[in-house]
Motif scaffolding. Structure first.
Motif, PDB file in Angstrom:
ATOM      1  N   ALA A   1       0.840  -1.144  -0.119  1.00  0.00           N
ATOM      2  CA  ALA A   1      -0.084   0.034   0.029  1.00  0.00           C
ATOM      3  C   ALA A   1       1.047   1.335   0.032  1.00  0.00           C
ATOM      4  O   ALA A   1       1.785   1.279   0.635  1.00  0.00           O
ATOM      5  N   VAL A   2       0.395   2.167  -0.591  1.00  0.00           N
ATOM      6  CA  VAL A   2       1.088   3.796  -0.913  1.00  0.00           C
ATOM      7  C   VAL A   2       0.341   4.726  -0.774  1.00  0.00           C
ATOM      8  O   VAL A   2       0.767   5.979  -0.899  1.00  0.00           O
ATOM      9  N   HIS A   3      -0.935   4.559   0.015  1.00  0.00           N
ATOM     10  CA  HIS A   3      -1.743   5.790   0.356  1.00  0.00           C
ATOM     11  C   HIS A   3      -2.267   6.241  -0.854  1.00  0.00           C
ATOM     12  O   HIS A   3      -2.528   7.581  -0.820  1.00  0.00           O
ATOM     13  N   GLY A   4      -2.505   5.650  -1.962  1.00  0.00           N
ATOM     14  CA  GLY A   4      -3.042   6.021  -3.265  1.00  0.00           C
ATOM     15  C   GLY A   4      -4.583   5.596  -3.307  1.00  0.00           C
ATOM     16  O   GLY A   4      -5.013   5.064  -2.433  1.00  0.00           O
ATOM     17  N   ALA A   5      -4.996   5.782  -4.732  1.00  0.00           N
ATOM     18  CA  ALA A   5      -6.044   4.874  -5.092  1.00  0.00           C
ATOM     19  C   ALA A   5      -6.103   4.018  -6.084  1.00  0.00           C
ATOM     20  O   ALA A   5      -6.869   3.905  -7.051  1.00  0.00           O
ATOM     21  N   SER A   6      -4.611   3.521  -6.535  1.00  0.00           N
ATOM     22  CA  SER A   6      -4.886   2.386  -7.605  1.00  0.00           C
ATOM     23  C   SER A   6      -5.213   1.182  -7.057  1.00  0.00           C
ATOM     24  O   SER A   6      -5.123   0.978  -5.822  1.00  0.00           O
ATOM     25  N   VAL A   7      -5.712   0.320  -8.013  1.00  0.00           N
ATOM     26  CA  VAL A   7      -6.469  -0.712  -7.859  1.00  0.00           C
ATOM     27  C   VAL A   7      -5.468  -2.152  -8.510  1.00  0.00           C
ATOM     28  O   VAL A   7      -5.507  -1.809  -9.529  1.00  0.00           O
ATOM     29  N   GLY A   8      -5.455  -2.919  -7.717  1.00  0.00           N
ATOM     30  CA  GLY A   8      -4.830  -4.141  -8.586  1.00  0.00           C
ATOM     31  C   GLY A   8      -5.841  -5.337  -8.772  1.00  0.00           C
ATOM     32  O   GLY A   8      -6.701  -5.619  -7.862  1.00  0.00           O
TER      33      GLY A   8
ATOM     34  N   VAL B   1      -0.404  -0.473  -4.787  1.00  0.00           N
ATOM     35  CA  VAL B   1      -1.883  -0.388  -4.838  1.00  0.00           C
ATOM     36  C   VAL B   1      -2.320  -0.244  -3.573  1.00  0.00           C
ATOM     37  O   VAL B   1      -1.890  -0.991  -2.590  1.00  0.00           O
ATOM     38  N   ASP B   2      -3.635   0.111  -3.050  1.00  0.00           N
ATOM     39  CA  ASP B   2      -4.327   0.219  -2.079  1.00  0.00           C
ATOM     40  C   ASP B   2      -5.523  -0.675  -2.145  1.00  0.00           C
ATOM     41  O   ASP B   2      -6.376  -0.589  -1.063  1.00  0.00           O
ATOM     42  N   ALA B   3      -5.757  -1.182  -3.087  1.00  0.00           N
ATOM     43  CA  ALA B   3      -7.174  -1.912  -3.017  1.00  0.00           C
ATOM     44  C   ALA B   3      -6.776  -3.276  -4.247  1.00  0.00           C
ATOM     45  O   ALA B   3      -6.003  -3.128  -4.911  1.00  0.00           O
ATOM     46  N   LEU B   4      -6.993  -4.366  -3.693  1.00  0.00           N
ATOM     47  CA  LEU B   4      -7.167  -5.528  -4.455  1.00  0.00           C
ATOM     48  C   LEU B   4      -8.606  -5.963  -4.856  1.00  0.00           C
ATOM     49  O   LEU B   4      -9.298  -6.143  -3.796  1.00  0.00           O
ATOM     50  N   VAL B   5      -8.679  -6.630  -6.122  1.00  0.00           N
ATOM     51  CA  VAL B   5     -10.118  -6.832  -6.530  1.00  0.00           C
ATOM     52  C   VAL B   5      -9.949  -8.144  -7.377  1.00  0.00           C
ATOM     53  O   VAL B   5      -8.990  -8.411  -7.785  1.00  0.00           O
ATOM     54  N   SER B   6     -10.892  -9.039  -7.057  1.00  0.00           N
ATOM     55  CA  SER B   6     -10.782 -10.228  -7.768  1.00  0.00           C
ATOM     56  C   SER B   6     -12.195 -11.170  -7.676  1.00  0.00           C
ATOM     57  O   SER B   6     -13.066 -10.878  -7.103  1.00  0.00           O
ATOM     58  N   ALA B   7     -12.250 -11.746  -8.922  1.00  0.00           N
ATOM     59  CA  ALA B   7     -13.368 -12.626  -9.309  1.00  0.00           C
ATOM     60  C   ALA B   7     -13.037 -14.298  -9.203  1.00  0.00           C
ATOM     61  O   ALA B   7     -13.803 -14.812  -9.761  1.00  0.00           O
TER      62      ALA B   7
ATOM     63  N   ALA C   1     -21.529 -11.306  -2.947  1.00  0.00           N
ATOM     64  CA  ALA C   1     -21.481 -12.908  -2.989  1.00  0.00           C
ATOM     65  C   ALA C   1     -21.875 -13.497  -4.092  1.00  0.00           C
ATOM     66  O   ALA C   1     -21.542 -14.712  -4.518  1.00  0.00           O
ATOM     67  N   ARG C   2     -23.014 -13.001  -4.595  1.00  0.00           N
ATOM     68  CA  ARG C   2     -23.805 -13.450  -5.627  1.00  0.00           C
ATOM     69  C   ARG C   2     -23.135 -13.687  -7.084  1.00  0.00           C
ATOM     70  O   ARG C   2     -22.650 -14.699  -7.744  1.00  0.00           O
ATOM     71  N   ALA C   3     -22.484 -12.449  -7.193  1.00  0.00           N
ATOM     72  CA  ALA C   3     -21.535 -12.313  -8.432  1.00  0.00           C
ATOM     73  C   ALA C   3     -20.330 -12.780  -8.386  1.00  0.00           C
ATOM     74  O   ALA C   3     -19.427 -13.175  -9.086  1.00  0.00           O
ATOM     75  N   GLY C   4     -19.833 -13.141  -6.920  1.00  0.00           N
ATOM     76  CA  GLY C   4     -18.323 -13.599  -6.772  1.00  0.00           C
ATOM     77  C   GLY C   4     -17.391 -12.726  -7.074  1.00  0.00           C
ATOM     78  O   GLY C   4     -16.241 -13.083  -7.526  1.00  0.00           O
ATOM     79  N   VAL C   5     -17.555 -11.470  -6.603  1.00  0.00           N
ATOM     80  CA  VAL C   5     -16.392 -10.440  -6.862  1.00  0.00           C
ATOM     81  C   VAL C   5     -16.087  -9.957  -5.332  1.00  0.00           C
ATOM     82  O   VAL C   5     -16.993  -9.710  -4.716  1.00  0.00           O
ATOM     83  N   ILE C   6     -14.932  -9.831  -5.113  1.00  0.00           N
ATOM     84  CA  ILE C   6     -14.385  -9.433  -3.788  1.00  0.00           C
ATOM     85  C   ILE C   6     -13.357  -8.186  -3.798  1.00  0.00           C
ATOM     86  O   ILE C   6     -12.638  -8.156  -4.679  1.00  0.00           O
ATOM     87  N   ALA C   7     -13.425  -7.700  -2.856  1.00  0.00           N
ATOM     88  CA  ALA C   7     -12.163  -6.803  -2.759  1.00  0.00           C
ATOM     89  C   ALA C   7     -11.678  -6.290  -1.400  1.00  0.00           C
ATOM     90  O   ALA C   7     -12.349  -6.632  -0.164  1.00  0.00           O
ATOM     91  N   ALA C   8     -10.362  -6.039  -1.193  1.00  0.00           N
ATOM     92  CA  ALA C   8      -9.714  -5.789   0.148  1.00  0.00           C
ATOM     93  C   ALA C   8      -9.086  -4.283  -0.270  1.00  0.00           C
ATOM     94  O   ALA C   8      -8.526  -4.131  -1.211  1.00  0.00           O
ATOM     95  N   VAL C   9      -9.435  -3.384   1.031  1.00  0.00           N
ATOM     96  CA  VAL C   9      -8.948  -1.981   0.715  1.00  0.00           C
ATOM     97  C   VAL C   9      -8.214  -1.377   1.880  1.00  0.00           C
ATOM     98  O   VAL C   9      -8.768  -1.912   2.977  1.00  0.00           O
ATOM     99  N   HIS C  10      -7.217  -0.804   1.594  1.00  0.00           N
ATOM    100  CA  HIS C  10      -6.400  -0.023   2.902  1.00  0.00           C
ATOM    101  C   HIS C  10      -6.680   1.433   2.476  1.00  0.00           C
ATOM    102  O   HIS C  10      -6.439   1.708   1.646  1.00  0.00           O
TER     103      HIS C  10
ATOM    104  N   LEU D   1     -14.822   0.075  -5.780  1.00  0.00           N
ATOM    105  CA  LEU D   1     -16.079  -0.250  -6.126  1.00  0.00           C
ATOM    106  C   LEU D   1     -16.296  -0.283  -7.547  1.00  0.00           C
ATOM    107  O   LEU D   1     -16.983  -1.055  -8.296  1.00  0.00           O
ATOM    108  N   ALA D   2     -15.752   0.743  -8.078  1.00  0.00           N
ATOM    109  CA  ALA D   2     -15.911   0.896  -9.516  1.00  0.00           C
ATOM    110  C   ALA D   2     -15.379  -0.411 -10.633  1.00  0.00           C
ATOM    111  O   ALA D   2     -15.690  -0.992 -11.287  1.00  0.00           O
ATOM    112  N   THR D   3     -13.949  -0.873  -9.811  1.00  0.00           N
ATOM    113  CA  THR D   3     -13.393  -1.947 -10.364  1.00  0.00           C
ATOM    114  C   THR D   3     -14.134  -3.291  -9.994  1.00  0.00           C
ATOM    115  O   THR D   3     -14.371  -4.118 -11.036  1.00  0.00           O
ATOM    116  N   MET D   4     -14.646  -3.407  -9.150  1.00  0.00           N
ATOM    117  CA  MET D   4     -15.802  -4.501  -8.775  1.00  0.00           C
ATOM    118  C   MET D   4     -16.743  -4.574  -9.746  1.00  0.00           C
ATOM    119  O   MET D   4     -17.103  -5.469 -10.202  1.00  0.00           O
ATOM    120  N   ARG D   5     -17.456  -3.501  -9.867  1.00  0.00           N
ATOM    121  CA  ARG D   5     -18.389  -3.380 -11.074  1.00  0.00           C
ATOM    122  C   ARG D   5     -18.225  -3.536 -12.268  1.00  0.00           C
ATOM    123  O   ARG D   5     -18.980  -4.230 -12.857  1.00  0.00           O
TER     124      ARG D   5
END
Ligand SMILES: [Zn+2]
Length: 229
Positions: free
Chosen positions: A55-62, A73-79, A100-109, A124-128
């Motif tokens: 984490a780097v205190h930014g808004a990048s998502v992996g 990155v400060d967020a990880l998203v996965s399906a 849970a229904r779509a099977g998309v998860i994220a962790a954020v710092h 959230l945008a990446t999850m969508r």
């Protein structure tokens, strides 16, 4: 499945006692590896499936589909199934999100800089983008506003970055000084985006069961983890 870890149940000793999940804080690498193995088991995943962010205190998502380290990155998203996402913190807000229904998860710092940068909205945008529709959040333990006095310039700066609905709860200035309530800021950001939010209510600085950078400086990190398993 999600889990919030604290200090108990790990192999680390001294100031890292005992379930420190961060490899960058000076702790013994073998102990951290053992701690991660134990922690990731809480969400039904093997340690090879653990994805960790630098984490780097930014808004990048992996976006990840396997375990490993993702820098910057400060967020990880996965399906993907069979992996766990980890957000480390010791006063900043760690949170996990899922459809849970779509099977998309994220962790954020998210610390105060992350509130200003909009890392929650970016995750959230990446999850969508990956198909998430109905997303719920669990916000983990973090430092409370009372324990987080800051220079007045910091609340002034944050006010310029976020809508008044967010700064109204996150930026506190009164005769006793200036304070930031990062958890409240994150909560309002989630609410403004229509996300149902649950909380692990604890102040890291006040609870001796949790790591706190502000309290101890040289210390470990707890985590919030999530998996599809
Ligand atoms: Zn507190």
């Amino acid at each position: 499945m999600w889990a919030a870890t604290g200090r108990d149940g790990g192999a680390s000793t001294g100031v890292y006692q005992s379930l420190n999940l961060a490899e960058y804080v000076g702790d013994d690498a073998g102990a951290v590896a053992e701690n991660r193995r134990r922690a990731v088991g809480l969400v039904g995943v093997g340690v090879d499936g653990l994805a960790v962010m630098g984490a780097v205190h930014g808004a990048s998502v992996g976006v990840v589909s396997c375990g490993g380290f993702v820098a910057g990155v400060d967020a990880l998203v996965s399906a993907s199934k069979g992996i766990a996402l980890l957000a480390l913190a010791a006063d900043c807000v760690p949170l996990v999100l899922a459809d849970a229904r779509a099977g998309v998860i994220a962790a954020v710092h998210c610390g105060w800089r992350g509130v200003g940068a909009g890392v929650v909205a970016a995750a959230l945008a990446t999850m969508r983008d990956l198909g998430a529709v109905s997303i719920e959040a669990v916000v983990g333990p973090a430092i409370c506003a009372r324990c987080y006095p800051v220079p007045a310039e910091r609340t002034e700066y944050l006010r310029e970055l976020v809508p008044t609905e967010v700064s109204g709860v996150a930026c506190i200035d009164h005769a006793g000084g200036s304070f930031i309530d990062v958890r409240a800021g994150v909560s309002v950001q989630l609410a403004l985006l229509g996300i149902e939010t649950h909380h692990v209510n604890a102040c890291t600085n006040e609870s001796t069961d949790l790591f706190s950078y502000r309290r101890d400086t040289v210390t470990g990190r707890q985590g919030m983890m999530i998996s599809r398993a």
